[in-house]
Scaffold this motif. Structure first.
Motif, PDB file in Angstrom:
ATOM      1  N   PHE A  72      -9.031  12.566 -71.485  1.00 30.52           N
ATOM      2  CA  PHE A  72      -8.547  13.965 -70.869  1.00 30.52           C
ATOM      3  C   PHE A  72      -9.660  14.506 -69.875  1.00 30.52           C
ATOM      4  CE2 PHE A  72      -7.810  18.496 -70.758  1.00 30.52           C
ATOM      5  CZ  PHE A  72      -6.554  18.476 -71.086  1.00 30.52           C
ATOM      6  N   PRO A  73      -9.699  14.351 -68.769  1.00 35.49           N
ATOM      7  CA  PRO A  73     -10.854  14.910 -67.971  1.00 35.49           C
ATOM      8  C   PRO A  73     -10.800  16.339 -67.689  1.00 35.49           C
ATOM      9  CG  PRO A  73      -9.158  14.004 -66.445  1.00 35.49           C
ATOM     10  CD  PRO A  73      -8.786  13.845 -67.891  1.00 35.49           C
ATOM     11  N   LEU A  74     -11.950  17.132 -67.668  1.00 37.65           N
ATOM     12  CA  LEU A  74     -12.180  18.502 -67.481  1.00 37.65           C
ATOM     13  C   LEU A  74     -13.386  18.345 -66.403  1.00 37.65           C
ATOM     14  CD1 LEU A  74     -12.171  20.111 -70.663  1.00 37.65           C
ATOM     15  CD2 LEU A  74     -10.507  20.446 -69.098  1.00 37.65           C
ATOM     16  N   VAL A  75     -12.889  19.277 -65.397  1.00 36.59           N
ATOM     17  CA  VAL A  75     -13.997  19.774 -64.512  1.00 36.59           C
ATOM     18  C   VAL A  75     -14.545  21.160 -64.678  1.00 36.59           C
ATOM     19  CG1 VAL A  75     -14.601  19.831 -62.027  1.00 36.59           C
ATOM     20  CG2 VAL A  75     -13.075  17.961 -62.860  1.00 36.59           C
ATOM     21  N   VAL A  76     -15.705  21.252 -64.728  1.00 34.86           N
ATOM     22  CA  VAL A  76     -16.357  22.760 -65.000  1.00 34.86           C
ATOM     23  C   VAL A  76     -16.689  22.981 -63.351  1.00 34.86           C
ATOM     24  CG1 VAL A  76     -18.021  23.970 -65.965  1.00 34.86           C
ATOM     25  CG2 VAL A  76     -17.126  22.094 -67.094  1.00 34.86           C
ATOM     26  N   PRO A  77     -16.151  24.067 -62.976  1.00 31.41           N
ATOM     27  CA  PRO A  77     -16.276  24.489 -61.503  1.00 31.41           C
ATOM     28  C   PRO A  77     -17.832  25.102 -61.303  1.00 31.41           C
ATOM     29  CG  PRO A  77     -15.257  26.222 -62.588  1.00 31.41           C
ATOM     30  CD  PRO A  77     -15.215  25.031 -63.549  1.00 31.41           C
ATOM     31  N   PRO A  78     -18.239  24.877 -60.169  1.00 32.44           N
ATOM     32  CA  PRO A  78     -19.600  25.339 -59.654  1.00 32.44           C
ATOM     33  C   PRO A  78     -19.482  26.628 -59.531  1.00 32.44           C
ATOM     34  CG  PRO A  78     -18.894  24.033 -58.002  1.00 32.44           C
ATOM     35  CD  PRO A  78     -17.832  23.804 -59.239  1.00 32.44           C
ATOM     36  N   LEU A  79     -20.547  27.594 -59.594  1.00 37.84           N
ATOM     37  CA  LEU A  79     -20.289  29.034 -59.391  1.00 37.84           C
ATOM     38  C   LEU A  79     -19.786  29.292 -58.286  1.00 37.84           C
ATOM     39  CD1 LEU A  79     -21.028  31.520 -60.960  1.00 37.84           C
ATOM     40  CD2 LEU A  79     -23.312  31.471 -60.254  1.00 37.84           C
ATOM     41  N   ARG A  80     -20.198  28.618 -57.015  1.00 39.12           N
ATOM     42  CA  ARG A  80     -19.850  28.799 -55.517  1.00 39.12           C
ATOM     43  C   ARG A  80     -18.371  28.999 -55.566  1.00 39.12           C
ATOM     44  NH1 ARG A  80     -22.470  24.229 -55.413  1.00 39.12           N
ATOM     45  NH2 ARG A  80     -21.064  22.294 -55.322  1.00 39.12           N
ATOM     46  N   GLU A  81     -17.610  28.021 -56.494  1.00 40.31           N
ATOM     47  CA  GLU A  81     -16.368  28.099 -56.501  1.00 40.31           C
ATOM     48  C   GLU A  81     -15.634  29.412 -57.230  1.00 40.31           C
ATOM     49  OE1 GLU A  81     -14.218  24.634 -57.688  1.00 40.31           O
ATOM     50  OE2 GLU A  81     -15.090  23.327 -56.146  1.00 40.31           O
ATOM     51  N   ARG A  82     -16.531  29.969 -57.955  1.00 39.08           N
ATOM     52  CA  ARG A  82     -15.891  31.246 -58.579  1.00 39.08           C
ATOM     53  C   ARG A  82     -16.732  32.591 -58.450  1.00 39.08           C
ATOM     54  NH1 ARG A  82     -18.347  29.984 -64.586  1.00 39.08           N
ATOM     55  NH2 ARG A  82     -17.727  32.261 -64.778  1.00 39.08           N
ATOM     56  N   GLY A  83     -17.156  32.561 -56.896  1.00 38.68           N
ATOM     57  CA  GLY A  83     -17.870  33.819 -56.663  1.00 38.68           C
ATOM     58  C   GLY A  83     -17.384  35.011 -57.032  1.00 38.68           C
ATOM     59  N   GLU A  84     -16.090  35.433 -57.118  1.00 41.76           N
ATOM     60  CA  GLU A  84     -15.744  36.580 -57.661  1.00 41.76           C
ATOM     61  C   GLU A  84     -15.879  37.153 -59.150  1.00 41.76           C
ATOM     62  OE1 GLU A  84     -11.967  33.848 -57.911  1.00 41.76           O
ATOM     63  OE2 GLU A  84     -13.846  33.907 -56.803  1.00 41.76           O
ATOM     64  N   ASP A  85     -16.418  35.789 -59.865  1.00 39.11           N
ATOM     65  CA  ASP A  85     -16.860  36.017 -61.235  1.00 39.11           C
ATOM     66  C   ASP A  85     -18.168  36.428 -61.364  1.00 39.11           C
ATOM     67  OD1 ASP A  85     -14.220  35.292 -62.232  1.00 39.11           O
ATOM     68  OD2 ASP A  85     -14.896  33.200 -62.605  1.00 39.11           O
ATOM     69  N   ILE A  86     -19.061  36.437 -60.299  1.00 38.42           N
ATOM     70  CA  ILE A  86     -20.477  36.985 -60.424  1.00 38.42           C
ATOM     71  C   ILE A  86     -20.685  38.012 -60.687  1.00 38.42           C
ATOM     72  CG2 ILE A  86     -22.368  37.081 -58.890  1.00 38.42           C
ATOM     73  CD1 ILE A  86     -21.538  34.614 -57.420  1.00 38.42           C
ATOM     74  N   PRO A  87     -20.123  39.253 -60.248  1.00 41.69           N
ATOM     75  CA  PRO A  87     -20.526  40.603 -60.737  1.00 41.69           C
ATOM     76  C   PRO A  87     -20.293  40.653 -62.370  1.00 41.69           C
ATOM     77  CG  PRO A  87     -19.236  40.698 -58.772  1.00 41.69           C
ATOM     78  CD  PRO A  87     -19.176  39.319 -58.964  1.00 41.69           C
ATOM     79  N   LEU A  88     -19.155  40.064 -62.912  1.00 39.82           N
ATOM     80  CA  LEU A  88     -18.914  40.149 -64.403  1.00 39.82           C
ATOM     81  C   LEU A  88     -19.962  39.265 -64.977  1.00 39.82           C
ATOM     82  CD1 LEU A  88     -14.935  39.458 -64.337  1.00 39.82           C
ATOM     83  CD2 LEU A  88     -16.192  41.479 -64.592  1.00 39.82           C
TER      84      LEU A  88
END
Length: 461
Positions: free
Chosen positions: A306-322
């Motif tokens: 079961f492969p899982l990929v943890v995304p880099p922060l640059r792929e979830r920039g909208e989460d940075i303020p949170l």
């Protein structure tokens, strides 16, 4: 470490013999000649370990075991059995006994079994404490409303209750170990130990001993026998971090053990059988490692159930303020920092920064600002030079990179995505369709760049 051990047997000679063995090892030993007496002693002060004879006058050993399991489910119990009681001893194991020792007693077997039970109990307690400490930490680490985080949470919830092995990939600092601990904590093995091994941090000449254990005298410096990580994780989860840094020689041995769940100590002959769930993680492209001959293809497919990929922060920039708000709350609460806020302009700059160190880098940045910034609010002018330098410098009167301002974007995220897509199209043309040269030029991993191009519908030839 010395422990408090209760010996329960109606034969005085057996109690005397076990007391001598265990006290020589530095333990505090208490005796009970019946099940009733044993339960009274346990009520007075719970021991760290119980050695319990199966056949007792009055309440027999299995009844005592049932009572102990209901009162103290984490207390390890080793059953003592005679030659004719093996089937009963096996039944006791199924009821929750840790192991059994057969009469006549063997000094070596008693010490080995006791040490294993005590070591397991210590790891179990530490693991439970760690889960309590990390419970909220794990949720905060995955804080965010991005699609990438939502998908990751969903996949963790799906795979955790199963026995499937998991291969976690992602860049350094994205939280691969936290994901592994979340899977373990939500699994049926959650009350058993999770043992982590950093394959990159162990010298090649010691990794076999670290994983499989060794016997006394197996090599220079092996002054005592030692259990390996596979044994310590028996019944629980083994987390092999940075699996891509393991040598081919060790990979071959790991593959055999993963298939059979059987092995021998280094320098030993006794076959040891374990039951472990394996979660592996790496920051490397294992398919590329396979092509280069540095990683075994059969091991890759054995791990990648079961492969899982943890995304880099640059792929979830909208989460940075949170994430910033979360780190601020936690650090002010746990370390006594004063309140601090970031302006909207500062947050926009931080959202545009690529964060090569990912969530770990972001957390360190927030802590550094709490230490260094004297005001109550952080603006763009207060941000470190390396973050400000990462902002593209537009020509006078022109947008960054001479790209047109998106007309169809309705918010900051959509505008950024349109800019990214147009930037990648132009750069790909510049490098005549070579994804490898483009990835090297703009400092992105090739696999990540492929995903970006695919997401934007950009053909790569």
């Amino acid at each position: 470490m010395p422990a408090r051990i209760l010996v329960v047997d109606d034969e005085q000679d057996i109690r005397f013999s076990l007391r001598g063995i265990l006290e020589d090892e530095g333990h505090e030993v208490h005796e009970a000649e019946s099940g009733e007496a044993a339960l009274r002693l346990v009520d007075e002060r719970a021991p760290d370990l119980v050695l319990l004879d199966i056949w007792l006058t009055g309440i027999d050993g299995l009844e005592v075991l049932d009572t102990l399991r209901s009162r103290l489910p984490d207390l390890p119990v080793i059953m003592i059995s005679g030659h004719g009681n093996i089937e009963t001893a096996v039944a006791a194991i199924k009821k929750g006994a840790f192991d059994f020792i057969e009469k006549p007693l063997s000094l070596e077997k008693v010490i080995l079994c006791v040490n294993k039970a005590l070591e397991f109990n210590t790891i179990q307690r530490e693991n439970q404490e760690l889960r309590l400490r990390l419970g909220s930490e794990q949720i905060r680490t995955l804080t965010g409303r991005s699609a990438a985080v939502a998908s990751l949470r969903q996949h963790i919830a799906q795979v955790a209750p199963t026995e499937a092995w998991v291969l976690i990939t992602g860049e350094n600092g994205t939280g691969k170990e936290i994901v592994a601990r979340m899977i373990h904590a939500q699994s049926r093995r959650g009350a058993r130990p999770m043992v982590a091994v950093n394959c990159a941090a162990i010298p090649e000449e010691l990794i076999e001993s670290e994983l499989f254990g060794h016997e006394k005298g197996a090599f220079t410096g092996a002054e005592a026998s030692r259990q390996g990580k596979f044994e310590l994780a028996d019944g629980g989860t083994l987390f092999l971090d940075e699996i891509g840094d393991m040598s081919l020689k060790t990979q071959a041995k790991i593959l055999r053990i993963l298939q059979e769940q059987k092995f021998e100590h280094v320098g030993g002959r006794r076959t040891i059988t374990v039951d472990v769930r394996v979660i592996a993680a790496t920051n490397k492209d294992l398919m590329e490692e396979i092509r280069e001959g540095r990683f075994r293809e059969d091991l890759y497919y054995r791990l990648k159930v079961f492969p899982l990929v943890v995304p880099p922060l640059r792929e979830r920039g909208e989460d940075i303020p949170l994430l910033i708000r979360d780190f601020l709350d936690r650090l002010t609460r746990t370390q006594g920092f004063r309140e601090l806020a970031f302006t909207d302009d500062a947050l926009r700059v931080l959202c545009a920064y690529p964060w090569p160190g990912n969530v770990r880098e972001l957390k360190n940045f927030v802590e550094r600002m709490l230490i260094l910034h004297s005001g109550a609010e952080v603006g763009p002018e207060d941000l470190p030079a390396e973050i400000l330098a990462a902002r593209p410098a537009p020509a006078p009167g022109a947008p960054p990179h001479d790209l047109p301002i998106p007309s169809g974007a309705v918010d900051f995220k959509a505008a950024r995505q349109e800019f990214e897509a147009e930037f990648l199209r132009r750069k790909l043309e510049e490098f005549e369709g070579s994804v490898s040269r483009l990835a090297e030029s703009i400092g992105l991993e090739r696999t990540y760049l492929y995903r970006k191009l695919k997401a934007y519908g950009i053909q790569t030839g």
